[in-house]
Design a protein around this motif. Structure first.
Motif, PDB file in Angstrom:
ATOM      1  N   GLN A  13     -11.410   7.817  -1.244  1.00  0.00           N
ATOM      2  CA  GLN A  13     -10.257   8.317  -0.502  1.00  0.00           C
ATOM      3  C   GLN A  13      -9.198   7.226  -0.323  1.00  0.00           C
ATOM      4  N   ALA A  14      -9.652   5.993  -0.059  1.00  0.00           N
ATOM      5  CA  ALA A  14      -8.713   4.878   0.075  1.00  0.00           C
ATOM      6  C   ALA A  14      -7.941   4.673  -1.227  1.00  0.00           C
ATOM      7  N   GLY A  15      -8.673   4.794  -2.361  1.00  0.00           N
ATOM      8  CA  GLY A  15      -8.021   4.664  -3.657  1.00  0.00           C
ATOM      9  C   GLY A  15      -6.997   5.762  -3.893  1.00  0.00           C
ATOM     10  N   LEU A  16      -7.362   7.011  -3.540  1.00  0.00           N
ATOM     11  CA  LEU A  16      -6.450   8.134  -3.715  1.00  0.00           C
ATOM     12  C   LEU A  16      -5.220   7.988  -2.815  1.00  0.00           C
ATOM     13  N   ALA A  17      -5.458   7.574  -1.561  1.00  0.00           N
ATOM     14  CA  ALA A  17      -4.359   7.437  -0.600  1.00  0.00           C
ATOM     15  C   ALA A  17      -3.374   6.365  -1.045  1.00  0.00           C
ATOM     16  N   THR A  18      -3.895   5.255  -1.550  1.00  0.00           N
ATOM     17  CA  THR A  18      -2.995   4.182  -1.978  1.00  0.00           C
ATOM     18  C   THR A  18      -2.358   4.481  -3.338  1.00  0.00           C
ATOM     19  N   ILE A 125       8.787  -7.817  -2.569  1.00  0.00           N
ATOM     20  CA  ILE A 125       8.328  -6.479  -2.184  1.00  0.00           C
ATOM     21  C   ILE A 125       6.824  -6.360  -2.441  1.00  0.00           C
ATOM     22  N   THR A 126       6.379  -6.890  -3.572  1.00  0.00           N
ATOM     23  CA  THR A 126       4.953  -6.835  -3.912  1.00  0.00           C
ATOM     24  C   THR A 126       4.112  -7.564  -2.871  1.00  0.00           C
ATOM     25  N   LEU A 127       4.595  -8.704  -2.407  1.00  0.00           N
ATOM     26  CA  LEU A 127       3.858  -9.516  -1.442  1.00  0.00           C
ATOM     27  C   LEU A 127       3.507  -8.734  -0.196  1.00  0.00           C
ATOM     28  N   HIS A 128       4.478  -8.038   0.373  1.00  0.00           N
ATOM     29  CA  HIS A 128       4.146  -7.342   1.617  1.00  0.00           C
ATOM     30  C   HIS A 128       3.504  -5.987   1.374  1.00  0.00           C
ATOM     31  N   GLU A 132      -0.157  -3.906   3.299  1.00  0.00           N
ATOM     32  CA  GLU A 132       0.023  -2.482   3.567  1.00  0.00           C
ATOM     33  C   GLU A 132      -1.088  -1.678   2.894  1.00  0.00           C
ATOM     34  N   GLY A 133      -1.377  -2.002   1.639  1.00  0.00           N
ATOM     35  CA  GLY A 133      -2.476  -1.329   0.947  1.00  0.00           C
ATOM     36  C   GLY A 133      -3.805  -1.603   1.625  1.00  0.00           C
ATOM     37  N   MET A 134      -3.996  -2.855   2.052  1.00  0.00           N
ATOM     38  CA  MET A 134      -5.227  -3.209   2.745  1.00  0.00           C
ATOM     39  C   MET A 134      -5.350  -2.464   4.074  1.00  0.00           C
ATOM     40  N   PRO A 199      -3.011   0.204  -4.429  1.00  0.00           N
ATOM     41  CA  PRO A 199      -4.348   0.763  -4.695  1.00  0.00           C
ATOM     42  C   PRO A 199      -5.431  -0.309  -4.799  1.00  0.00           C
ATOM     43  N   ILE A 200      -5.092  -1.438  -5.401  1.00  0.00           N
ATOM     44  CA  ILE A 200      -6.066  -2.534  -5.542  1.00  0.00           C
ATOM     45  C   ILE A 200      -6.447  -3.080  -4.174  1.00  0.00           C
ATOM     46  N   ALA A 201      -5.420  -3.390  -3.348  1.00  0.00           N
ATOM     47  CA  ALA A 201      -5.664  -3.923  -2.009  1.00  0.00           C
ATOM     48  C   ALA A 201      -6.370  -2.899  -1.129  1.00  0.00           C
ATOM     49  N   GLY A 202      -6.034  -1.622  -1.303  1.00  0.00           N
ATOM     50  CA  GLY A 202      -6.659  -0.565  -0.500  1.00  0.00           C
ATOM     51  C   GLY A 202      -8.154  -0.464  -0.746  1.00  0.00           C
ATOM     52  N   ILE A 203      -8.555  -0.493  -2.002  1.00  0.00           N
ATOM     53  CA  ILE A 203      -9.981  -0.406  -2.337  1.00  0.00           C
ATOM     54  C   ILE A 203     -10.728  -1.648  -1.838  1.00  0.00           C
ATOM     55  N   ILE A 204     -10.110  -2.829  -2.000  1.00  0.00           N
ATOM     56  CA  ILE A 204     -10.728  -4.069  -1.512  1.00  0.00           C
ATOM     57  C   ILE A 204     -10.913  -4.007   0.003  1.00  0.00           C
ATOM     58  N   GLY A 205      -9.894  -3.531   0.726  1.00  0.00           N
ATOM     59  CA  GLY A 205      -9.977  -3.419   2.177  1.00  0.00           C
ATOM     60  C   GLY A 205     -11.088  -2.493   2.622  1.00  0.00           C
TER      61      GLY A 205
END
Length: 267
Positions: A13-18, A125-128, A132-134, A199-205
């Protein structure tokens, strides 16, 4: 369809959301194909609304569950939440300063700054987008612990708020690049690329939270600090550059109210 999504593993779900938040960045970047200029009132209204959503989400979906979890783990709640919250804000502050220095350094004696401006714009923009993804990933991962405020609906609403503020971000990257003389395709590509880290940061988080429970209070507060920094540093100040400041402030109140209602009523 909704029931199927909600029944999935929180990491999925985190992957889908991000992926959703990234897709909104791409949609924002795609405006470079249709417009030479985007209505400022619409952009500022979205920024104000997203700021309100993210402020509410920072407390109801992140800080409140962090306090609850810290108490359950016999930690010192105020200390853990403070350290996490302040660290999240400081990370983005340091990132901002690094790119300020980068910009000053490469402005001196340079006539053709097109490429460097492109790199700086996309990178900043990528940095912040990483915290947010996490933040989204942490919100989904924390659901398994059954904390007050940590619900799938709250996590998806948080993703919606972040997605909304990603729309003008995508546009804010692609439009200036187009003005630099870049082709529409390349401007769009770099604009959407700034959101692909979510998506990468979201899955890691989500994985960190589910595998290392003791880190959860800190990570929740960390995500909240990062989000509040983004809101205070970028979203609200930018929305307030609009001539209709009072209307933009109203959009912020509406965003906060909507997120608060969803968190309390559905949490």
């Amino acid at each position: 369809m909704l029931e199927i999504i909600l029944s999935l593993n929180p990491i999925i779900q985190a992957g889908l959301a991000t992926l959703f938040t990234w897709s909104i960045t791409a949609i924002g970047a795609s405006l470079v194909y249709f417009f030479k200029k985007v209505n400022k009132n619409i952009m500022d209204g979205m920024l104000g609304f997203a700021g309100g959503v993210m402020i509410a989400a920072s407390f109801f979906s992140l800080i409140a569950p962090a306090i609850s979890m810290a108490e359950n783990l016999n930690m010192i709640p105020w200390l853990v939440v403070f350290l996490g919250f302040f660290s999240g804000g400081i990370l983005l502050y340091i990132g901002d300063k690094i790119y300020d220095l980068y910009e000053k350094k490469h402005k001196k004696g340079k006539k053709n700054l097109g490429f460097k401006r492109c790199v700086m714009l996309v990178s900043s923009i990528t940095l912040h987008n990483i915290p947010e993804g996490m933040a989204v990933g942490v919100a989904f991962g924390s659901v398994i612990y059954g904390l007050d405020g940590a619900t799938l609906m709250a996590a998806w609403t948080l993703a919606l708020g972040i997605g909304l503020q990603n729309f003008p971000e995508g546009t804010a990257v692609s439009m200036p690049l187009r003005r630099e003389g870049m082709s529409r395709n390349k401007a769009f590509f770099l604009g959407q690329l700034s959101g692909i880290v979510e998506p990468i940061a979201g899955i890691i988080g989500a994985i960190l939270v589910m595998k290392m429970q003791s880190l959860l209070p800190f990570l929740l507060a960390f995500a909240a600090g990062a989000m509040i920094y983004v809101v205070v540093e970028e979203l609200i100040p930018e929305s307030q550059t609009n001539q209709k400041k009072d209307l933009m402030a109203l959009f912020t109140l509406i965003g906060f109210s909507l997120m608060m209602i969803l968190d309390i009523a559905l949490g």
